[in-house]
Design a protein around this motif. Structure first.
Motif, PDB file in Angstrom:
ATOM      1  N   VAL A 111      17.481  -7.607 -13.690  1.00  0.00           N
ATOM      2  CA  VAL A 111      17.136  -6.582 -12.706  1.00  0.00           C
ATOM      3  C   VAL A 111      17.396  -7.083 -11.290  1.00  0.00           C
ATOM      4  O   VAL A 111      17.936  -6.361 -10.444  1.00  0.00           O
ATOM      5  N   ASP A 112      17.044  -8.330 -11.015  1.00  0.00           N
ATOM      6  CA  ASP A 112      17.342  -8.911  -9.702  1.00  0.00           C
ATOM      7  C   ASP A 112      18.842  -8.843  -9.408  1.00  0.00           C
ATOM      8  O   ASP A 112      19.260  -8.508  -8.294  1.00  0.00           O
ATOM      9  N   ALA A 113      19.659  -9.164 -10.414  1.00  0.00           N
ATOM     10  CA  ALA A 113      21.110  -9.150 -10.232  1.00  0.00           C
ATOM     11  C   ALA A 113      21.616  -7.725  -9.966  1.00  0.00           C
ATOM     12  O   ALA A 113      22.479  -7.510  -9.110  1.00  0.00           O
ATOM     13  N   LEU A 114      21.078  -6.748 -10.679  1.00  0.00           N
ATOM     14  CA  LEU A 114      21.498  -5.367 -10.486  1.00  0.00           C
ATOM     15  C   LEU A 114      21.064  -4.813  -9.143  1.00  0.00           C
ATOM     16  O   LEU A 114      21.708  -3.920  -8.589  1.00  0.00           O
ATOM     17  N   LEU A 115      19.987  -5.347  -8.609  1.00  0.00           N
ATOM     18  CA  LEU A 115      19.518  -4.918  -7.294  1.00  0.00           C
ATOM     19  C   LEU A 115      20.310  -5.571  -6.165  1.00  0.00           C
ATOM     20  O   LEU A 115      20.082  -5.272  -4.996  1.00  0.00           O
ATOM     21  N   GLU A 116      21.177  -6.492  -6.524  1.00  0.00           N
ATOM     22  CA  GLU A 116      22.174  -7.043  -5.600  1.00  0.00           C
ATOM     23  C   GLU A 116      21.566  -7.766  -4.401  1.00  0.00           C
ATOM     24  O   GLU A 116      21.776  -7.407  -3.248  1.00  0.00           O
ATOM     25  N   GLY A 117      20.839  -8.816  -4.703  1.00  0.00           N
ATOM     26  CA  GLY A 117      20.374  -9.697  -3.636  1.00  0.00           C
ATOM     27  C   GLY A 117      19.085  -9.263  -2.985  1.00  0.00           C
ATOM     28  O   GLY A 117      18.538  -8.206  -3.265  1.00  0.00           O
ATOM     29  N   GLY A 118      18.602 -10.125  -2.108  1.00  0.00           N
ATOM     30  CA  GLY A 118      17.353  -9.846  -1.419  1.00  0.00           C
ATOM     31  C   GLY A 118      16.170 -10.460  -2.146  1.00  0.00           C
ATOM     32  O   GLY A 118      16.280 -10.973  -3.259  1.00  0.00           O
ATOM     33  N   THR A 119      15.029 -10.387  -1.504  1.00  0.00           N
ATOM     34  CA  THR A 119      13.788 -10.877  -2.105  1.00  0.00           C
ATOM     35  C   THR A 119      12.996  -9.673  -2.572  1.00  0.00           C
ATOM     36  O   THR A 119      12.464  -8.915  -1.756  1.00  0.00           O
ATOM     37  N   HIS A 120      12.937  -9.488  -3.872  1.00  0.00           N
ATOM     38  CA  HIS A 120      12.301  -8.298  -4.428  1.00  0.00           C
ATOM     39  C   HIS A 120      10.877  -8.633  -4.862  1.00  0.00           C
ATOM     40  O   HIS A 120      10.661  -9.395  -5.802  1.00  0.00           O
ATOM     41  N   LYS A 121       9.923  -8.064  -4.155  1.00  0.00           N
ATOM     42  CA  LYS A 121       8.532  -8.313  -4.505  1.00  0.00           C
ATOM     43  C   LYS A 121       8.246  -7.787  -5.907  1.00  0.00           C
ATOM     44  O   LYS A 121       8.818  -6.782  -6.334  1.00  0.00           O
ATOM     45  N   ARG A 122       7.352  -8.495  -6.594  1.00  0.00           N
ATOM     46  CA  ARG A 122       7.014  -8.142  -7.972  1.00  0.00           C
ATOM     47  C   ARG A 122       5.543  -7.769  -8.071  1.00  0.00           C
ATOM     48  O   ARG A 122       4.673  -8.494  -7.596  1.00  0.00           O
ATOM     49  N   TYR A 123       5.292  -6.637  -8.709  1.00  0.00           N
ATOM     50  CA  TYR A 123       3.932  -6.141  -8.894  1.00  0.00           C
ATOM     51  C   TYR A 123       3.692  -5.862 -10.367  1.00  0.00           C
ATOM     52  O   TYR A 123       4.626  -5.541 -11.113  1.00  0.00           O
ATOM     53  N   VAL A 124       2.438  -5.959 -10.781  1.00  0.00           N
ATOM     54  CA  VAL A 124       2.091  -5.750 -12.191  1.00  0.00           C
ATOM     55  C   VAL A 124       1.005  -4.685 -12.290  1.00  0.00           C
ATOM     56  O   VAL A 124      -0.030  -4.779 -11.620  1.00  0.00           O
ATOM     57  N   ARG A 218       0.712   3.217  -4.300  1.00  0.00           N
ATOM     58  CA  ARG A 218       0.337   3.218  -2.884  1.00  0.00           C
ATOM     59  C   ARG A 218      -0.157   1.836  -2.459  1.00  0.00           C
ATOM     60  O   ARG A 218       0.159   1.353  -1.364  1.00  0.00           O
ATOM     61  N   PHE A 219      -0.950   1.221  -3.310  1.00  0.00           N
ATOM     62  CA  PHE A 219      -1.481  -0.117  -3.044  1.00  0.00           C
ATOM     63  C   PHE A 219      -0.345  -1.122  -2.905  1.00  0.00           C
ATOM     64  O   PHE A 219      -0.295  -1.918  -1.960  1.00  0.00           O
ATOM     65  N   PHE A 220       0.597  -1.068  -3.843  1.00  0.00           N
ATOM     66  CA  PHE A 220       1.737  -1.991  -3.802  1.00  0.00           C
ATOM     67  C   PHE A 220       2.646  -1.711  -2.608  1.00  0.00           C
ATOM     68  O   PHE A 220       3.160  -2.644  -1.980  1.00  0.00           O
ATOM     69  N   LYS A 221       2.863  -0.440  -2.298  1.00  0.00           N
ATOM     70  CA  LYS A 221       3.710  -0.094  -1.154  1.00  0.00           C
ATOM     71  C   LYS A 221       3.116  -0.647   0.136  1.00  0.00           C
ATOM     72  O   LYS A 221       3.842  -1.148   1.012  1.00  0.00           O
ATOM     73  N   ARG A 222       1.810  -0.540   0.272  1.00  0.00           N
ATOM     74  CA  ARG A 222       1.166  -1.054   1.492  1.00  0.00           C
ATOM     75  C   ARG A 222       1.278  -2.570   1.567  1.00  0.00           C
ATOM     76  O   ARG A 222       1.419  -3.130   2.656  1.00  0.00           O
ATOM     77  N   ASP A 223       1.221  -3.240   0.422  1.00  0.00           N
ATOM     78  CA  ASP A 223       1.443  -4.683   0.457  1.00  0.00           C
ATOM     79  C   ASP A 223       2.884  -4.981   0.858  1.00  0.00           C
ATOM     80  O   ASP A 223       3.136  -5.870   1.673  1.00  0.00           O
ATOM     81  N   ALA A 224       3.823  -4.231   0.283  1.00  0.00           N
ATOM     82  CA  ALA A 224       5.240  -4.488   0.546  1.00  0.00           C
ATOM     83  C   ALA A 224       5.599  -4.279   2.016  1.00  0.00           C
ATOM     84  O   ALA A 224       6.423  -5.016   2.570  1.00  0.00           O
ATOM     85  N   LEU A 228      -1.278  -3.568   4.054  1.00  0.00           N
ATOM     86  CA  LEU A 228      -2.451  -3.726   3.196  1.00  0.00           C
ATOM     87  C   LEU A 228      -3.410  -4.723   3.836  1.00  0.00           C
ATOM     88  O   LEU A 228      -3.127  -5.919   3.909  1.00  0.00           O
ATOM     89  N   LYS A 229      -4.555  -4.225   4.308  1.00  0.00           N
ATOM     90  CA  LYS A 229      -5.546  -5.068   4.962  1.00  0.00           C
ATOM     91  C   LYS A 229      -6.902  -4.847   4.301  1.00  0.00           C
ATOM     92  O   LYS A 229      -7.253  -3.721   3.954  1.00  0.00           O
ATOM     93  N   SER A 230      -7.645  -5.914   4.120  1.00  0.00           N
ATOM     94  CA  SER A 230      -8.983  -5.790   3.544  1.00  0.00           C
ATOM     95  C   SER A 230      -9.994  -5.585   4.664  1.00  0.00           C
ATOM     96  O   SER A 230      -9.812  -6.031   5.790  1.00  0.00           O
ATOM     97  N   GLY A 231     -11.059  -4.861   4.333  1.00  0.00           N
ATOM     98  CA  GLY A 231     -12.126  -4.631   5.295  1.00  0.00           C
ATOM     99  C   GLY A 231     -13.437  -4.455   4.563  1.00  0.00           C
ATOM    100  O   GLY A 231     -13.482  -3.851   3.479  1.00  0.00           O
ATOM    101  N   GLY A 232     -14.489  -5.007   5.095  1.00  0.00           N
ATOM    102  CA  GLY A 232     -15.786  -4.881   4.432  1.00  0.00           C
ATOM    103  C   GLY A 232     -15.850  -5.592   3.103  1.00  0.00           C
ATOM    104  O   GLY A 232     -16.586  -5.179   2.201  1.00  0.00           O
ATOM    105  N   GLY A 233     -15.036  -6.635   2.949  1.00  0.00           N
ATOM    106  CA  GLY A 233     -15.084  -7.406   1.717  1.00  0.00           C
ATOM    107  C   GLY A 233     -14.122  -6.965   0.642  1.00  0.00           C
ATOM    108  O   GLY A 233     -14.056  -7.574  -0.423  1.00  0.00           O
ATOM    109  N   GLY A 234     -13.360  -5.883   0.877  1.00  0.00           N
ATOM    110  CA  GLY A 234     -12.426  -5.423  -0.146  1.00  0.00           C
ATOM    111  C   GLY A 234     -11.359  -4.520   0.444  1.00  0.00           C
ATOM    112  O   GLY A 234     -11.336  -4.238   1.638  1.00  0.00           O
ATOM    113  N   TYR A 235     -10.453  -4.038  -0.423  1.00  0.00           N
ATOM    114  CA  TYR A 235      -9.396  -3.126  -0.012  1.00  0.00           C
ATOM    115  C   TYR A 235      -9.851  -1.682  -0.207  1.00  0.00           C
ATOM    116  O   TYR A 235     -10.725  -1.392  -1.039  1.00  0.00           O
ATOM    117  N   ALA A 236      -9.232  -0.774   0.524  1.00  0.00           N
ATOM    118  CA  ALA A 236      -9.543   0.652   0.390  1.00  0.00           C
ATOM    119  C   ALA A 236      -8.949   1.190  -0.912  1.00  0.00           C
ATOM    120  O   ALA A 236      -7.932   0.706  -1.408  1.00  0.00           O
TER     121      ALA A 236
END
Length: 245
Positions: A111-124, A218-224, A228-236
């Motif tokens: 998949v990395d090769a097909l995406l043709e370079g760059g640093t592709h963040k990985r989420y699970v 949405r959570f992953f997009k905000r990290d990417a 994505l910022k935590s507040g009050g001890g956790g994420y929204a």
């Protein structure tokens, strides 16, 4: 219904990858396209068409999606589950977890090769049985993900002091009386370990829902994109979910 020996298990819209995997890549992709690894719940035959369609919807939202398959018989604690595909759950057998994760290397390289370079963040995104497995993999640092989402899963053991606590989202279905307490247990275990996370709920039953996938993406997009910022001890909480606290 069991699959024929020459029949692909890959859902509609996915291509066959190496090591019993499937993948799909968005038509419009670039060096920043993120990769989503989806860990399914236990299933037999073709699995749930609705579940696969929800997962495939991530492609239309700019994610390359990889679906590994669990092992047949890994959840044979009940006779009726002996032919289901599941993820390892015996924590006294760590090599079994490592072996499964190592099998993802080839498809991720492809998949990395097909995406043709760059640093592709990985989420699970792990759902149900896949959520339990994802929790173990995350807490033991077995896979270098940039973020995790656990839906209607739970812990296989108390969360250890992980060396790198990446962002994690927990989503619990309000109508899931079986896994709901497990998700609360996971939240408490993560909090005790000092792991910053979001602990969210949504209406409905245990099956993977639109709100689950929407919240995770949405959570992953905000990290990417770095918002994505935590507040009050956790994420929204995201995408149709609200705080479970």
């Amino acid at each position: 219904m069991a699959l024929a020996s020459n029949e692909s298990w890959c859902p509609d819209g996915f291509e066959v990858g190496p090591q019993d995997t499937c993948f799909a890549i968005p038509d419009a992709h670039d060096k920043n396209t993120p990769i989503l690894v989806y860990l399914h719940g236990m299933y037999t035959g073709h699995g749930s068409a609705e579940e696969w369609a929800l997962v495939h919807s991530a492609v239309g939202r700019g994610f390359a999606v990889v679906i590994p398959r669990g092992r047949r018989g890994a959840c044979a604690w009940k006779a009726e589950l002996k032919d289901h595909f599941c993820w390892p759950h015996e924590v006294d057998d760590p090599p079994s977890f490592k072996a499964v994760v190592q099998d993802w290397d080839r498809v991720l390289w492809q998949v990395d090769a097909l995406l043709e370079g760059g640093t592709h963040k990985r989420y699970v995104l792990g759902f149900s049985n896949g959520g339990f497995f994802a929790t173990y993999v995350a807490s033991h640092g077995l896979f270098p993900a940039d973020g995790w989402a656990i839906v209607n899963g739970g812990p296989l053991e108390p969360t250890p002091k992980a060396p790198k606590k990446t962002p994690m989202l927990l989503v619990s279905a309000q109508g899931d009386s079986e896994q709901g307490p497990k998700m609360k247990e996971l939240h408490d275990s993560l909090a005790k370990a000092g792991w910053t996370h979001a602990y969210c709920s949504r209406p409905g039953a245990s099956a993977l829902a639109t709100e689950d996938v929407d919240a995770a993406l949405r959570f992953f997009k905000r990290d990417a994109d770095g918002t994505l910022k935590s507040g009050g001890g956790g994420y929204a909480c995201e995408g149709g979910t609200k705080s479970a606290l």
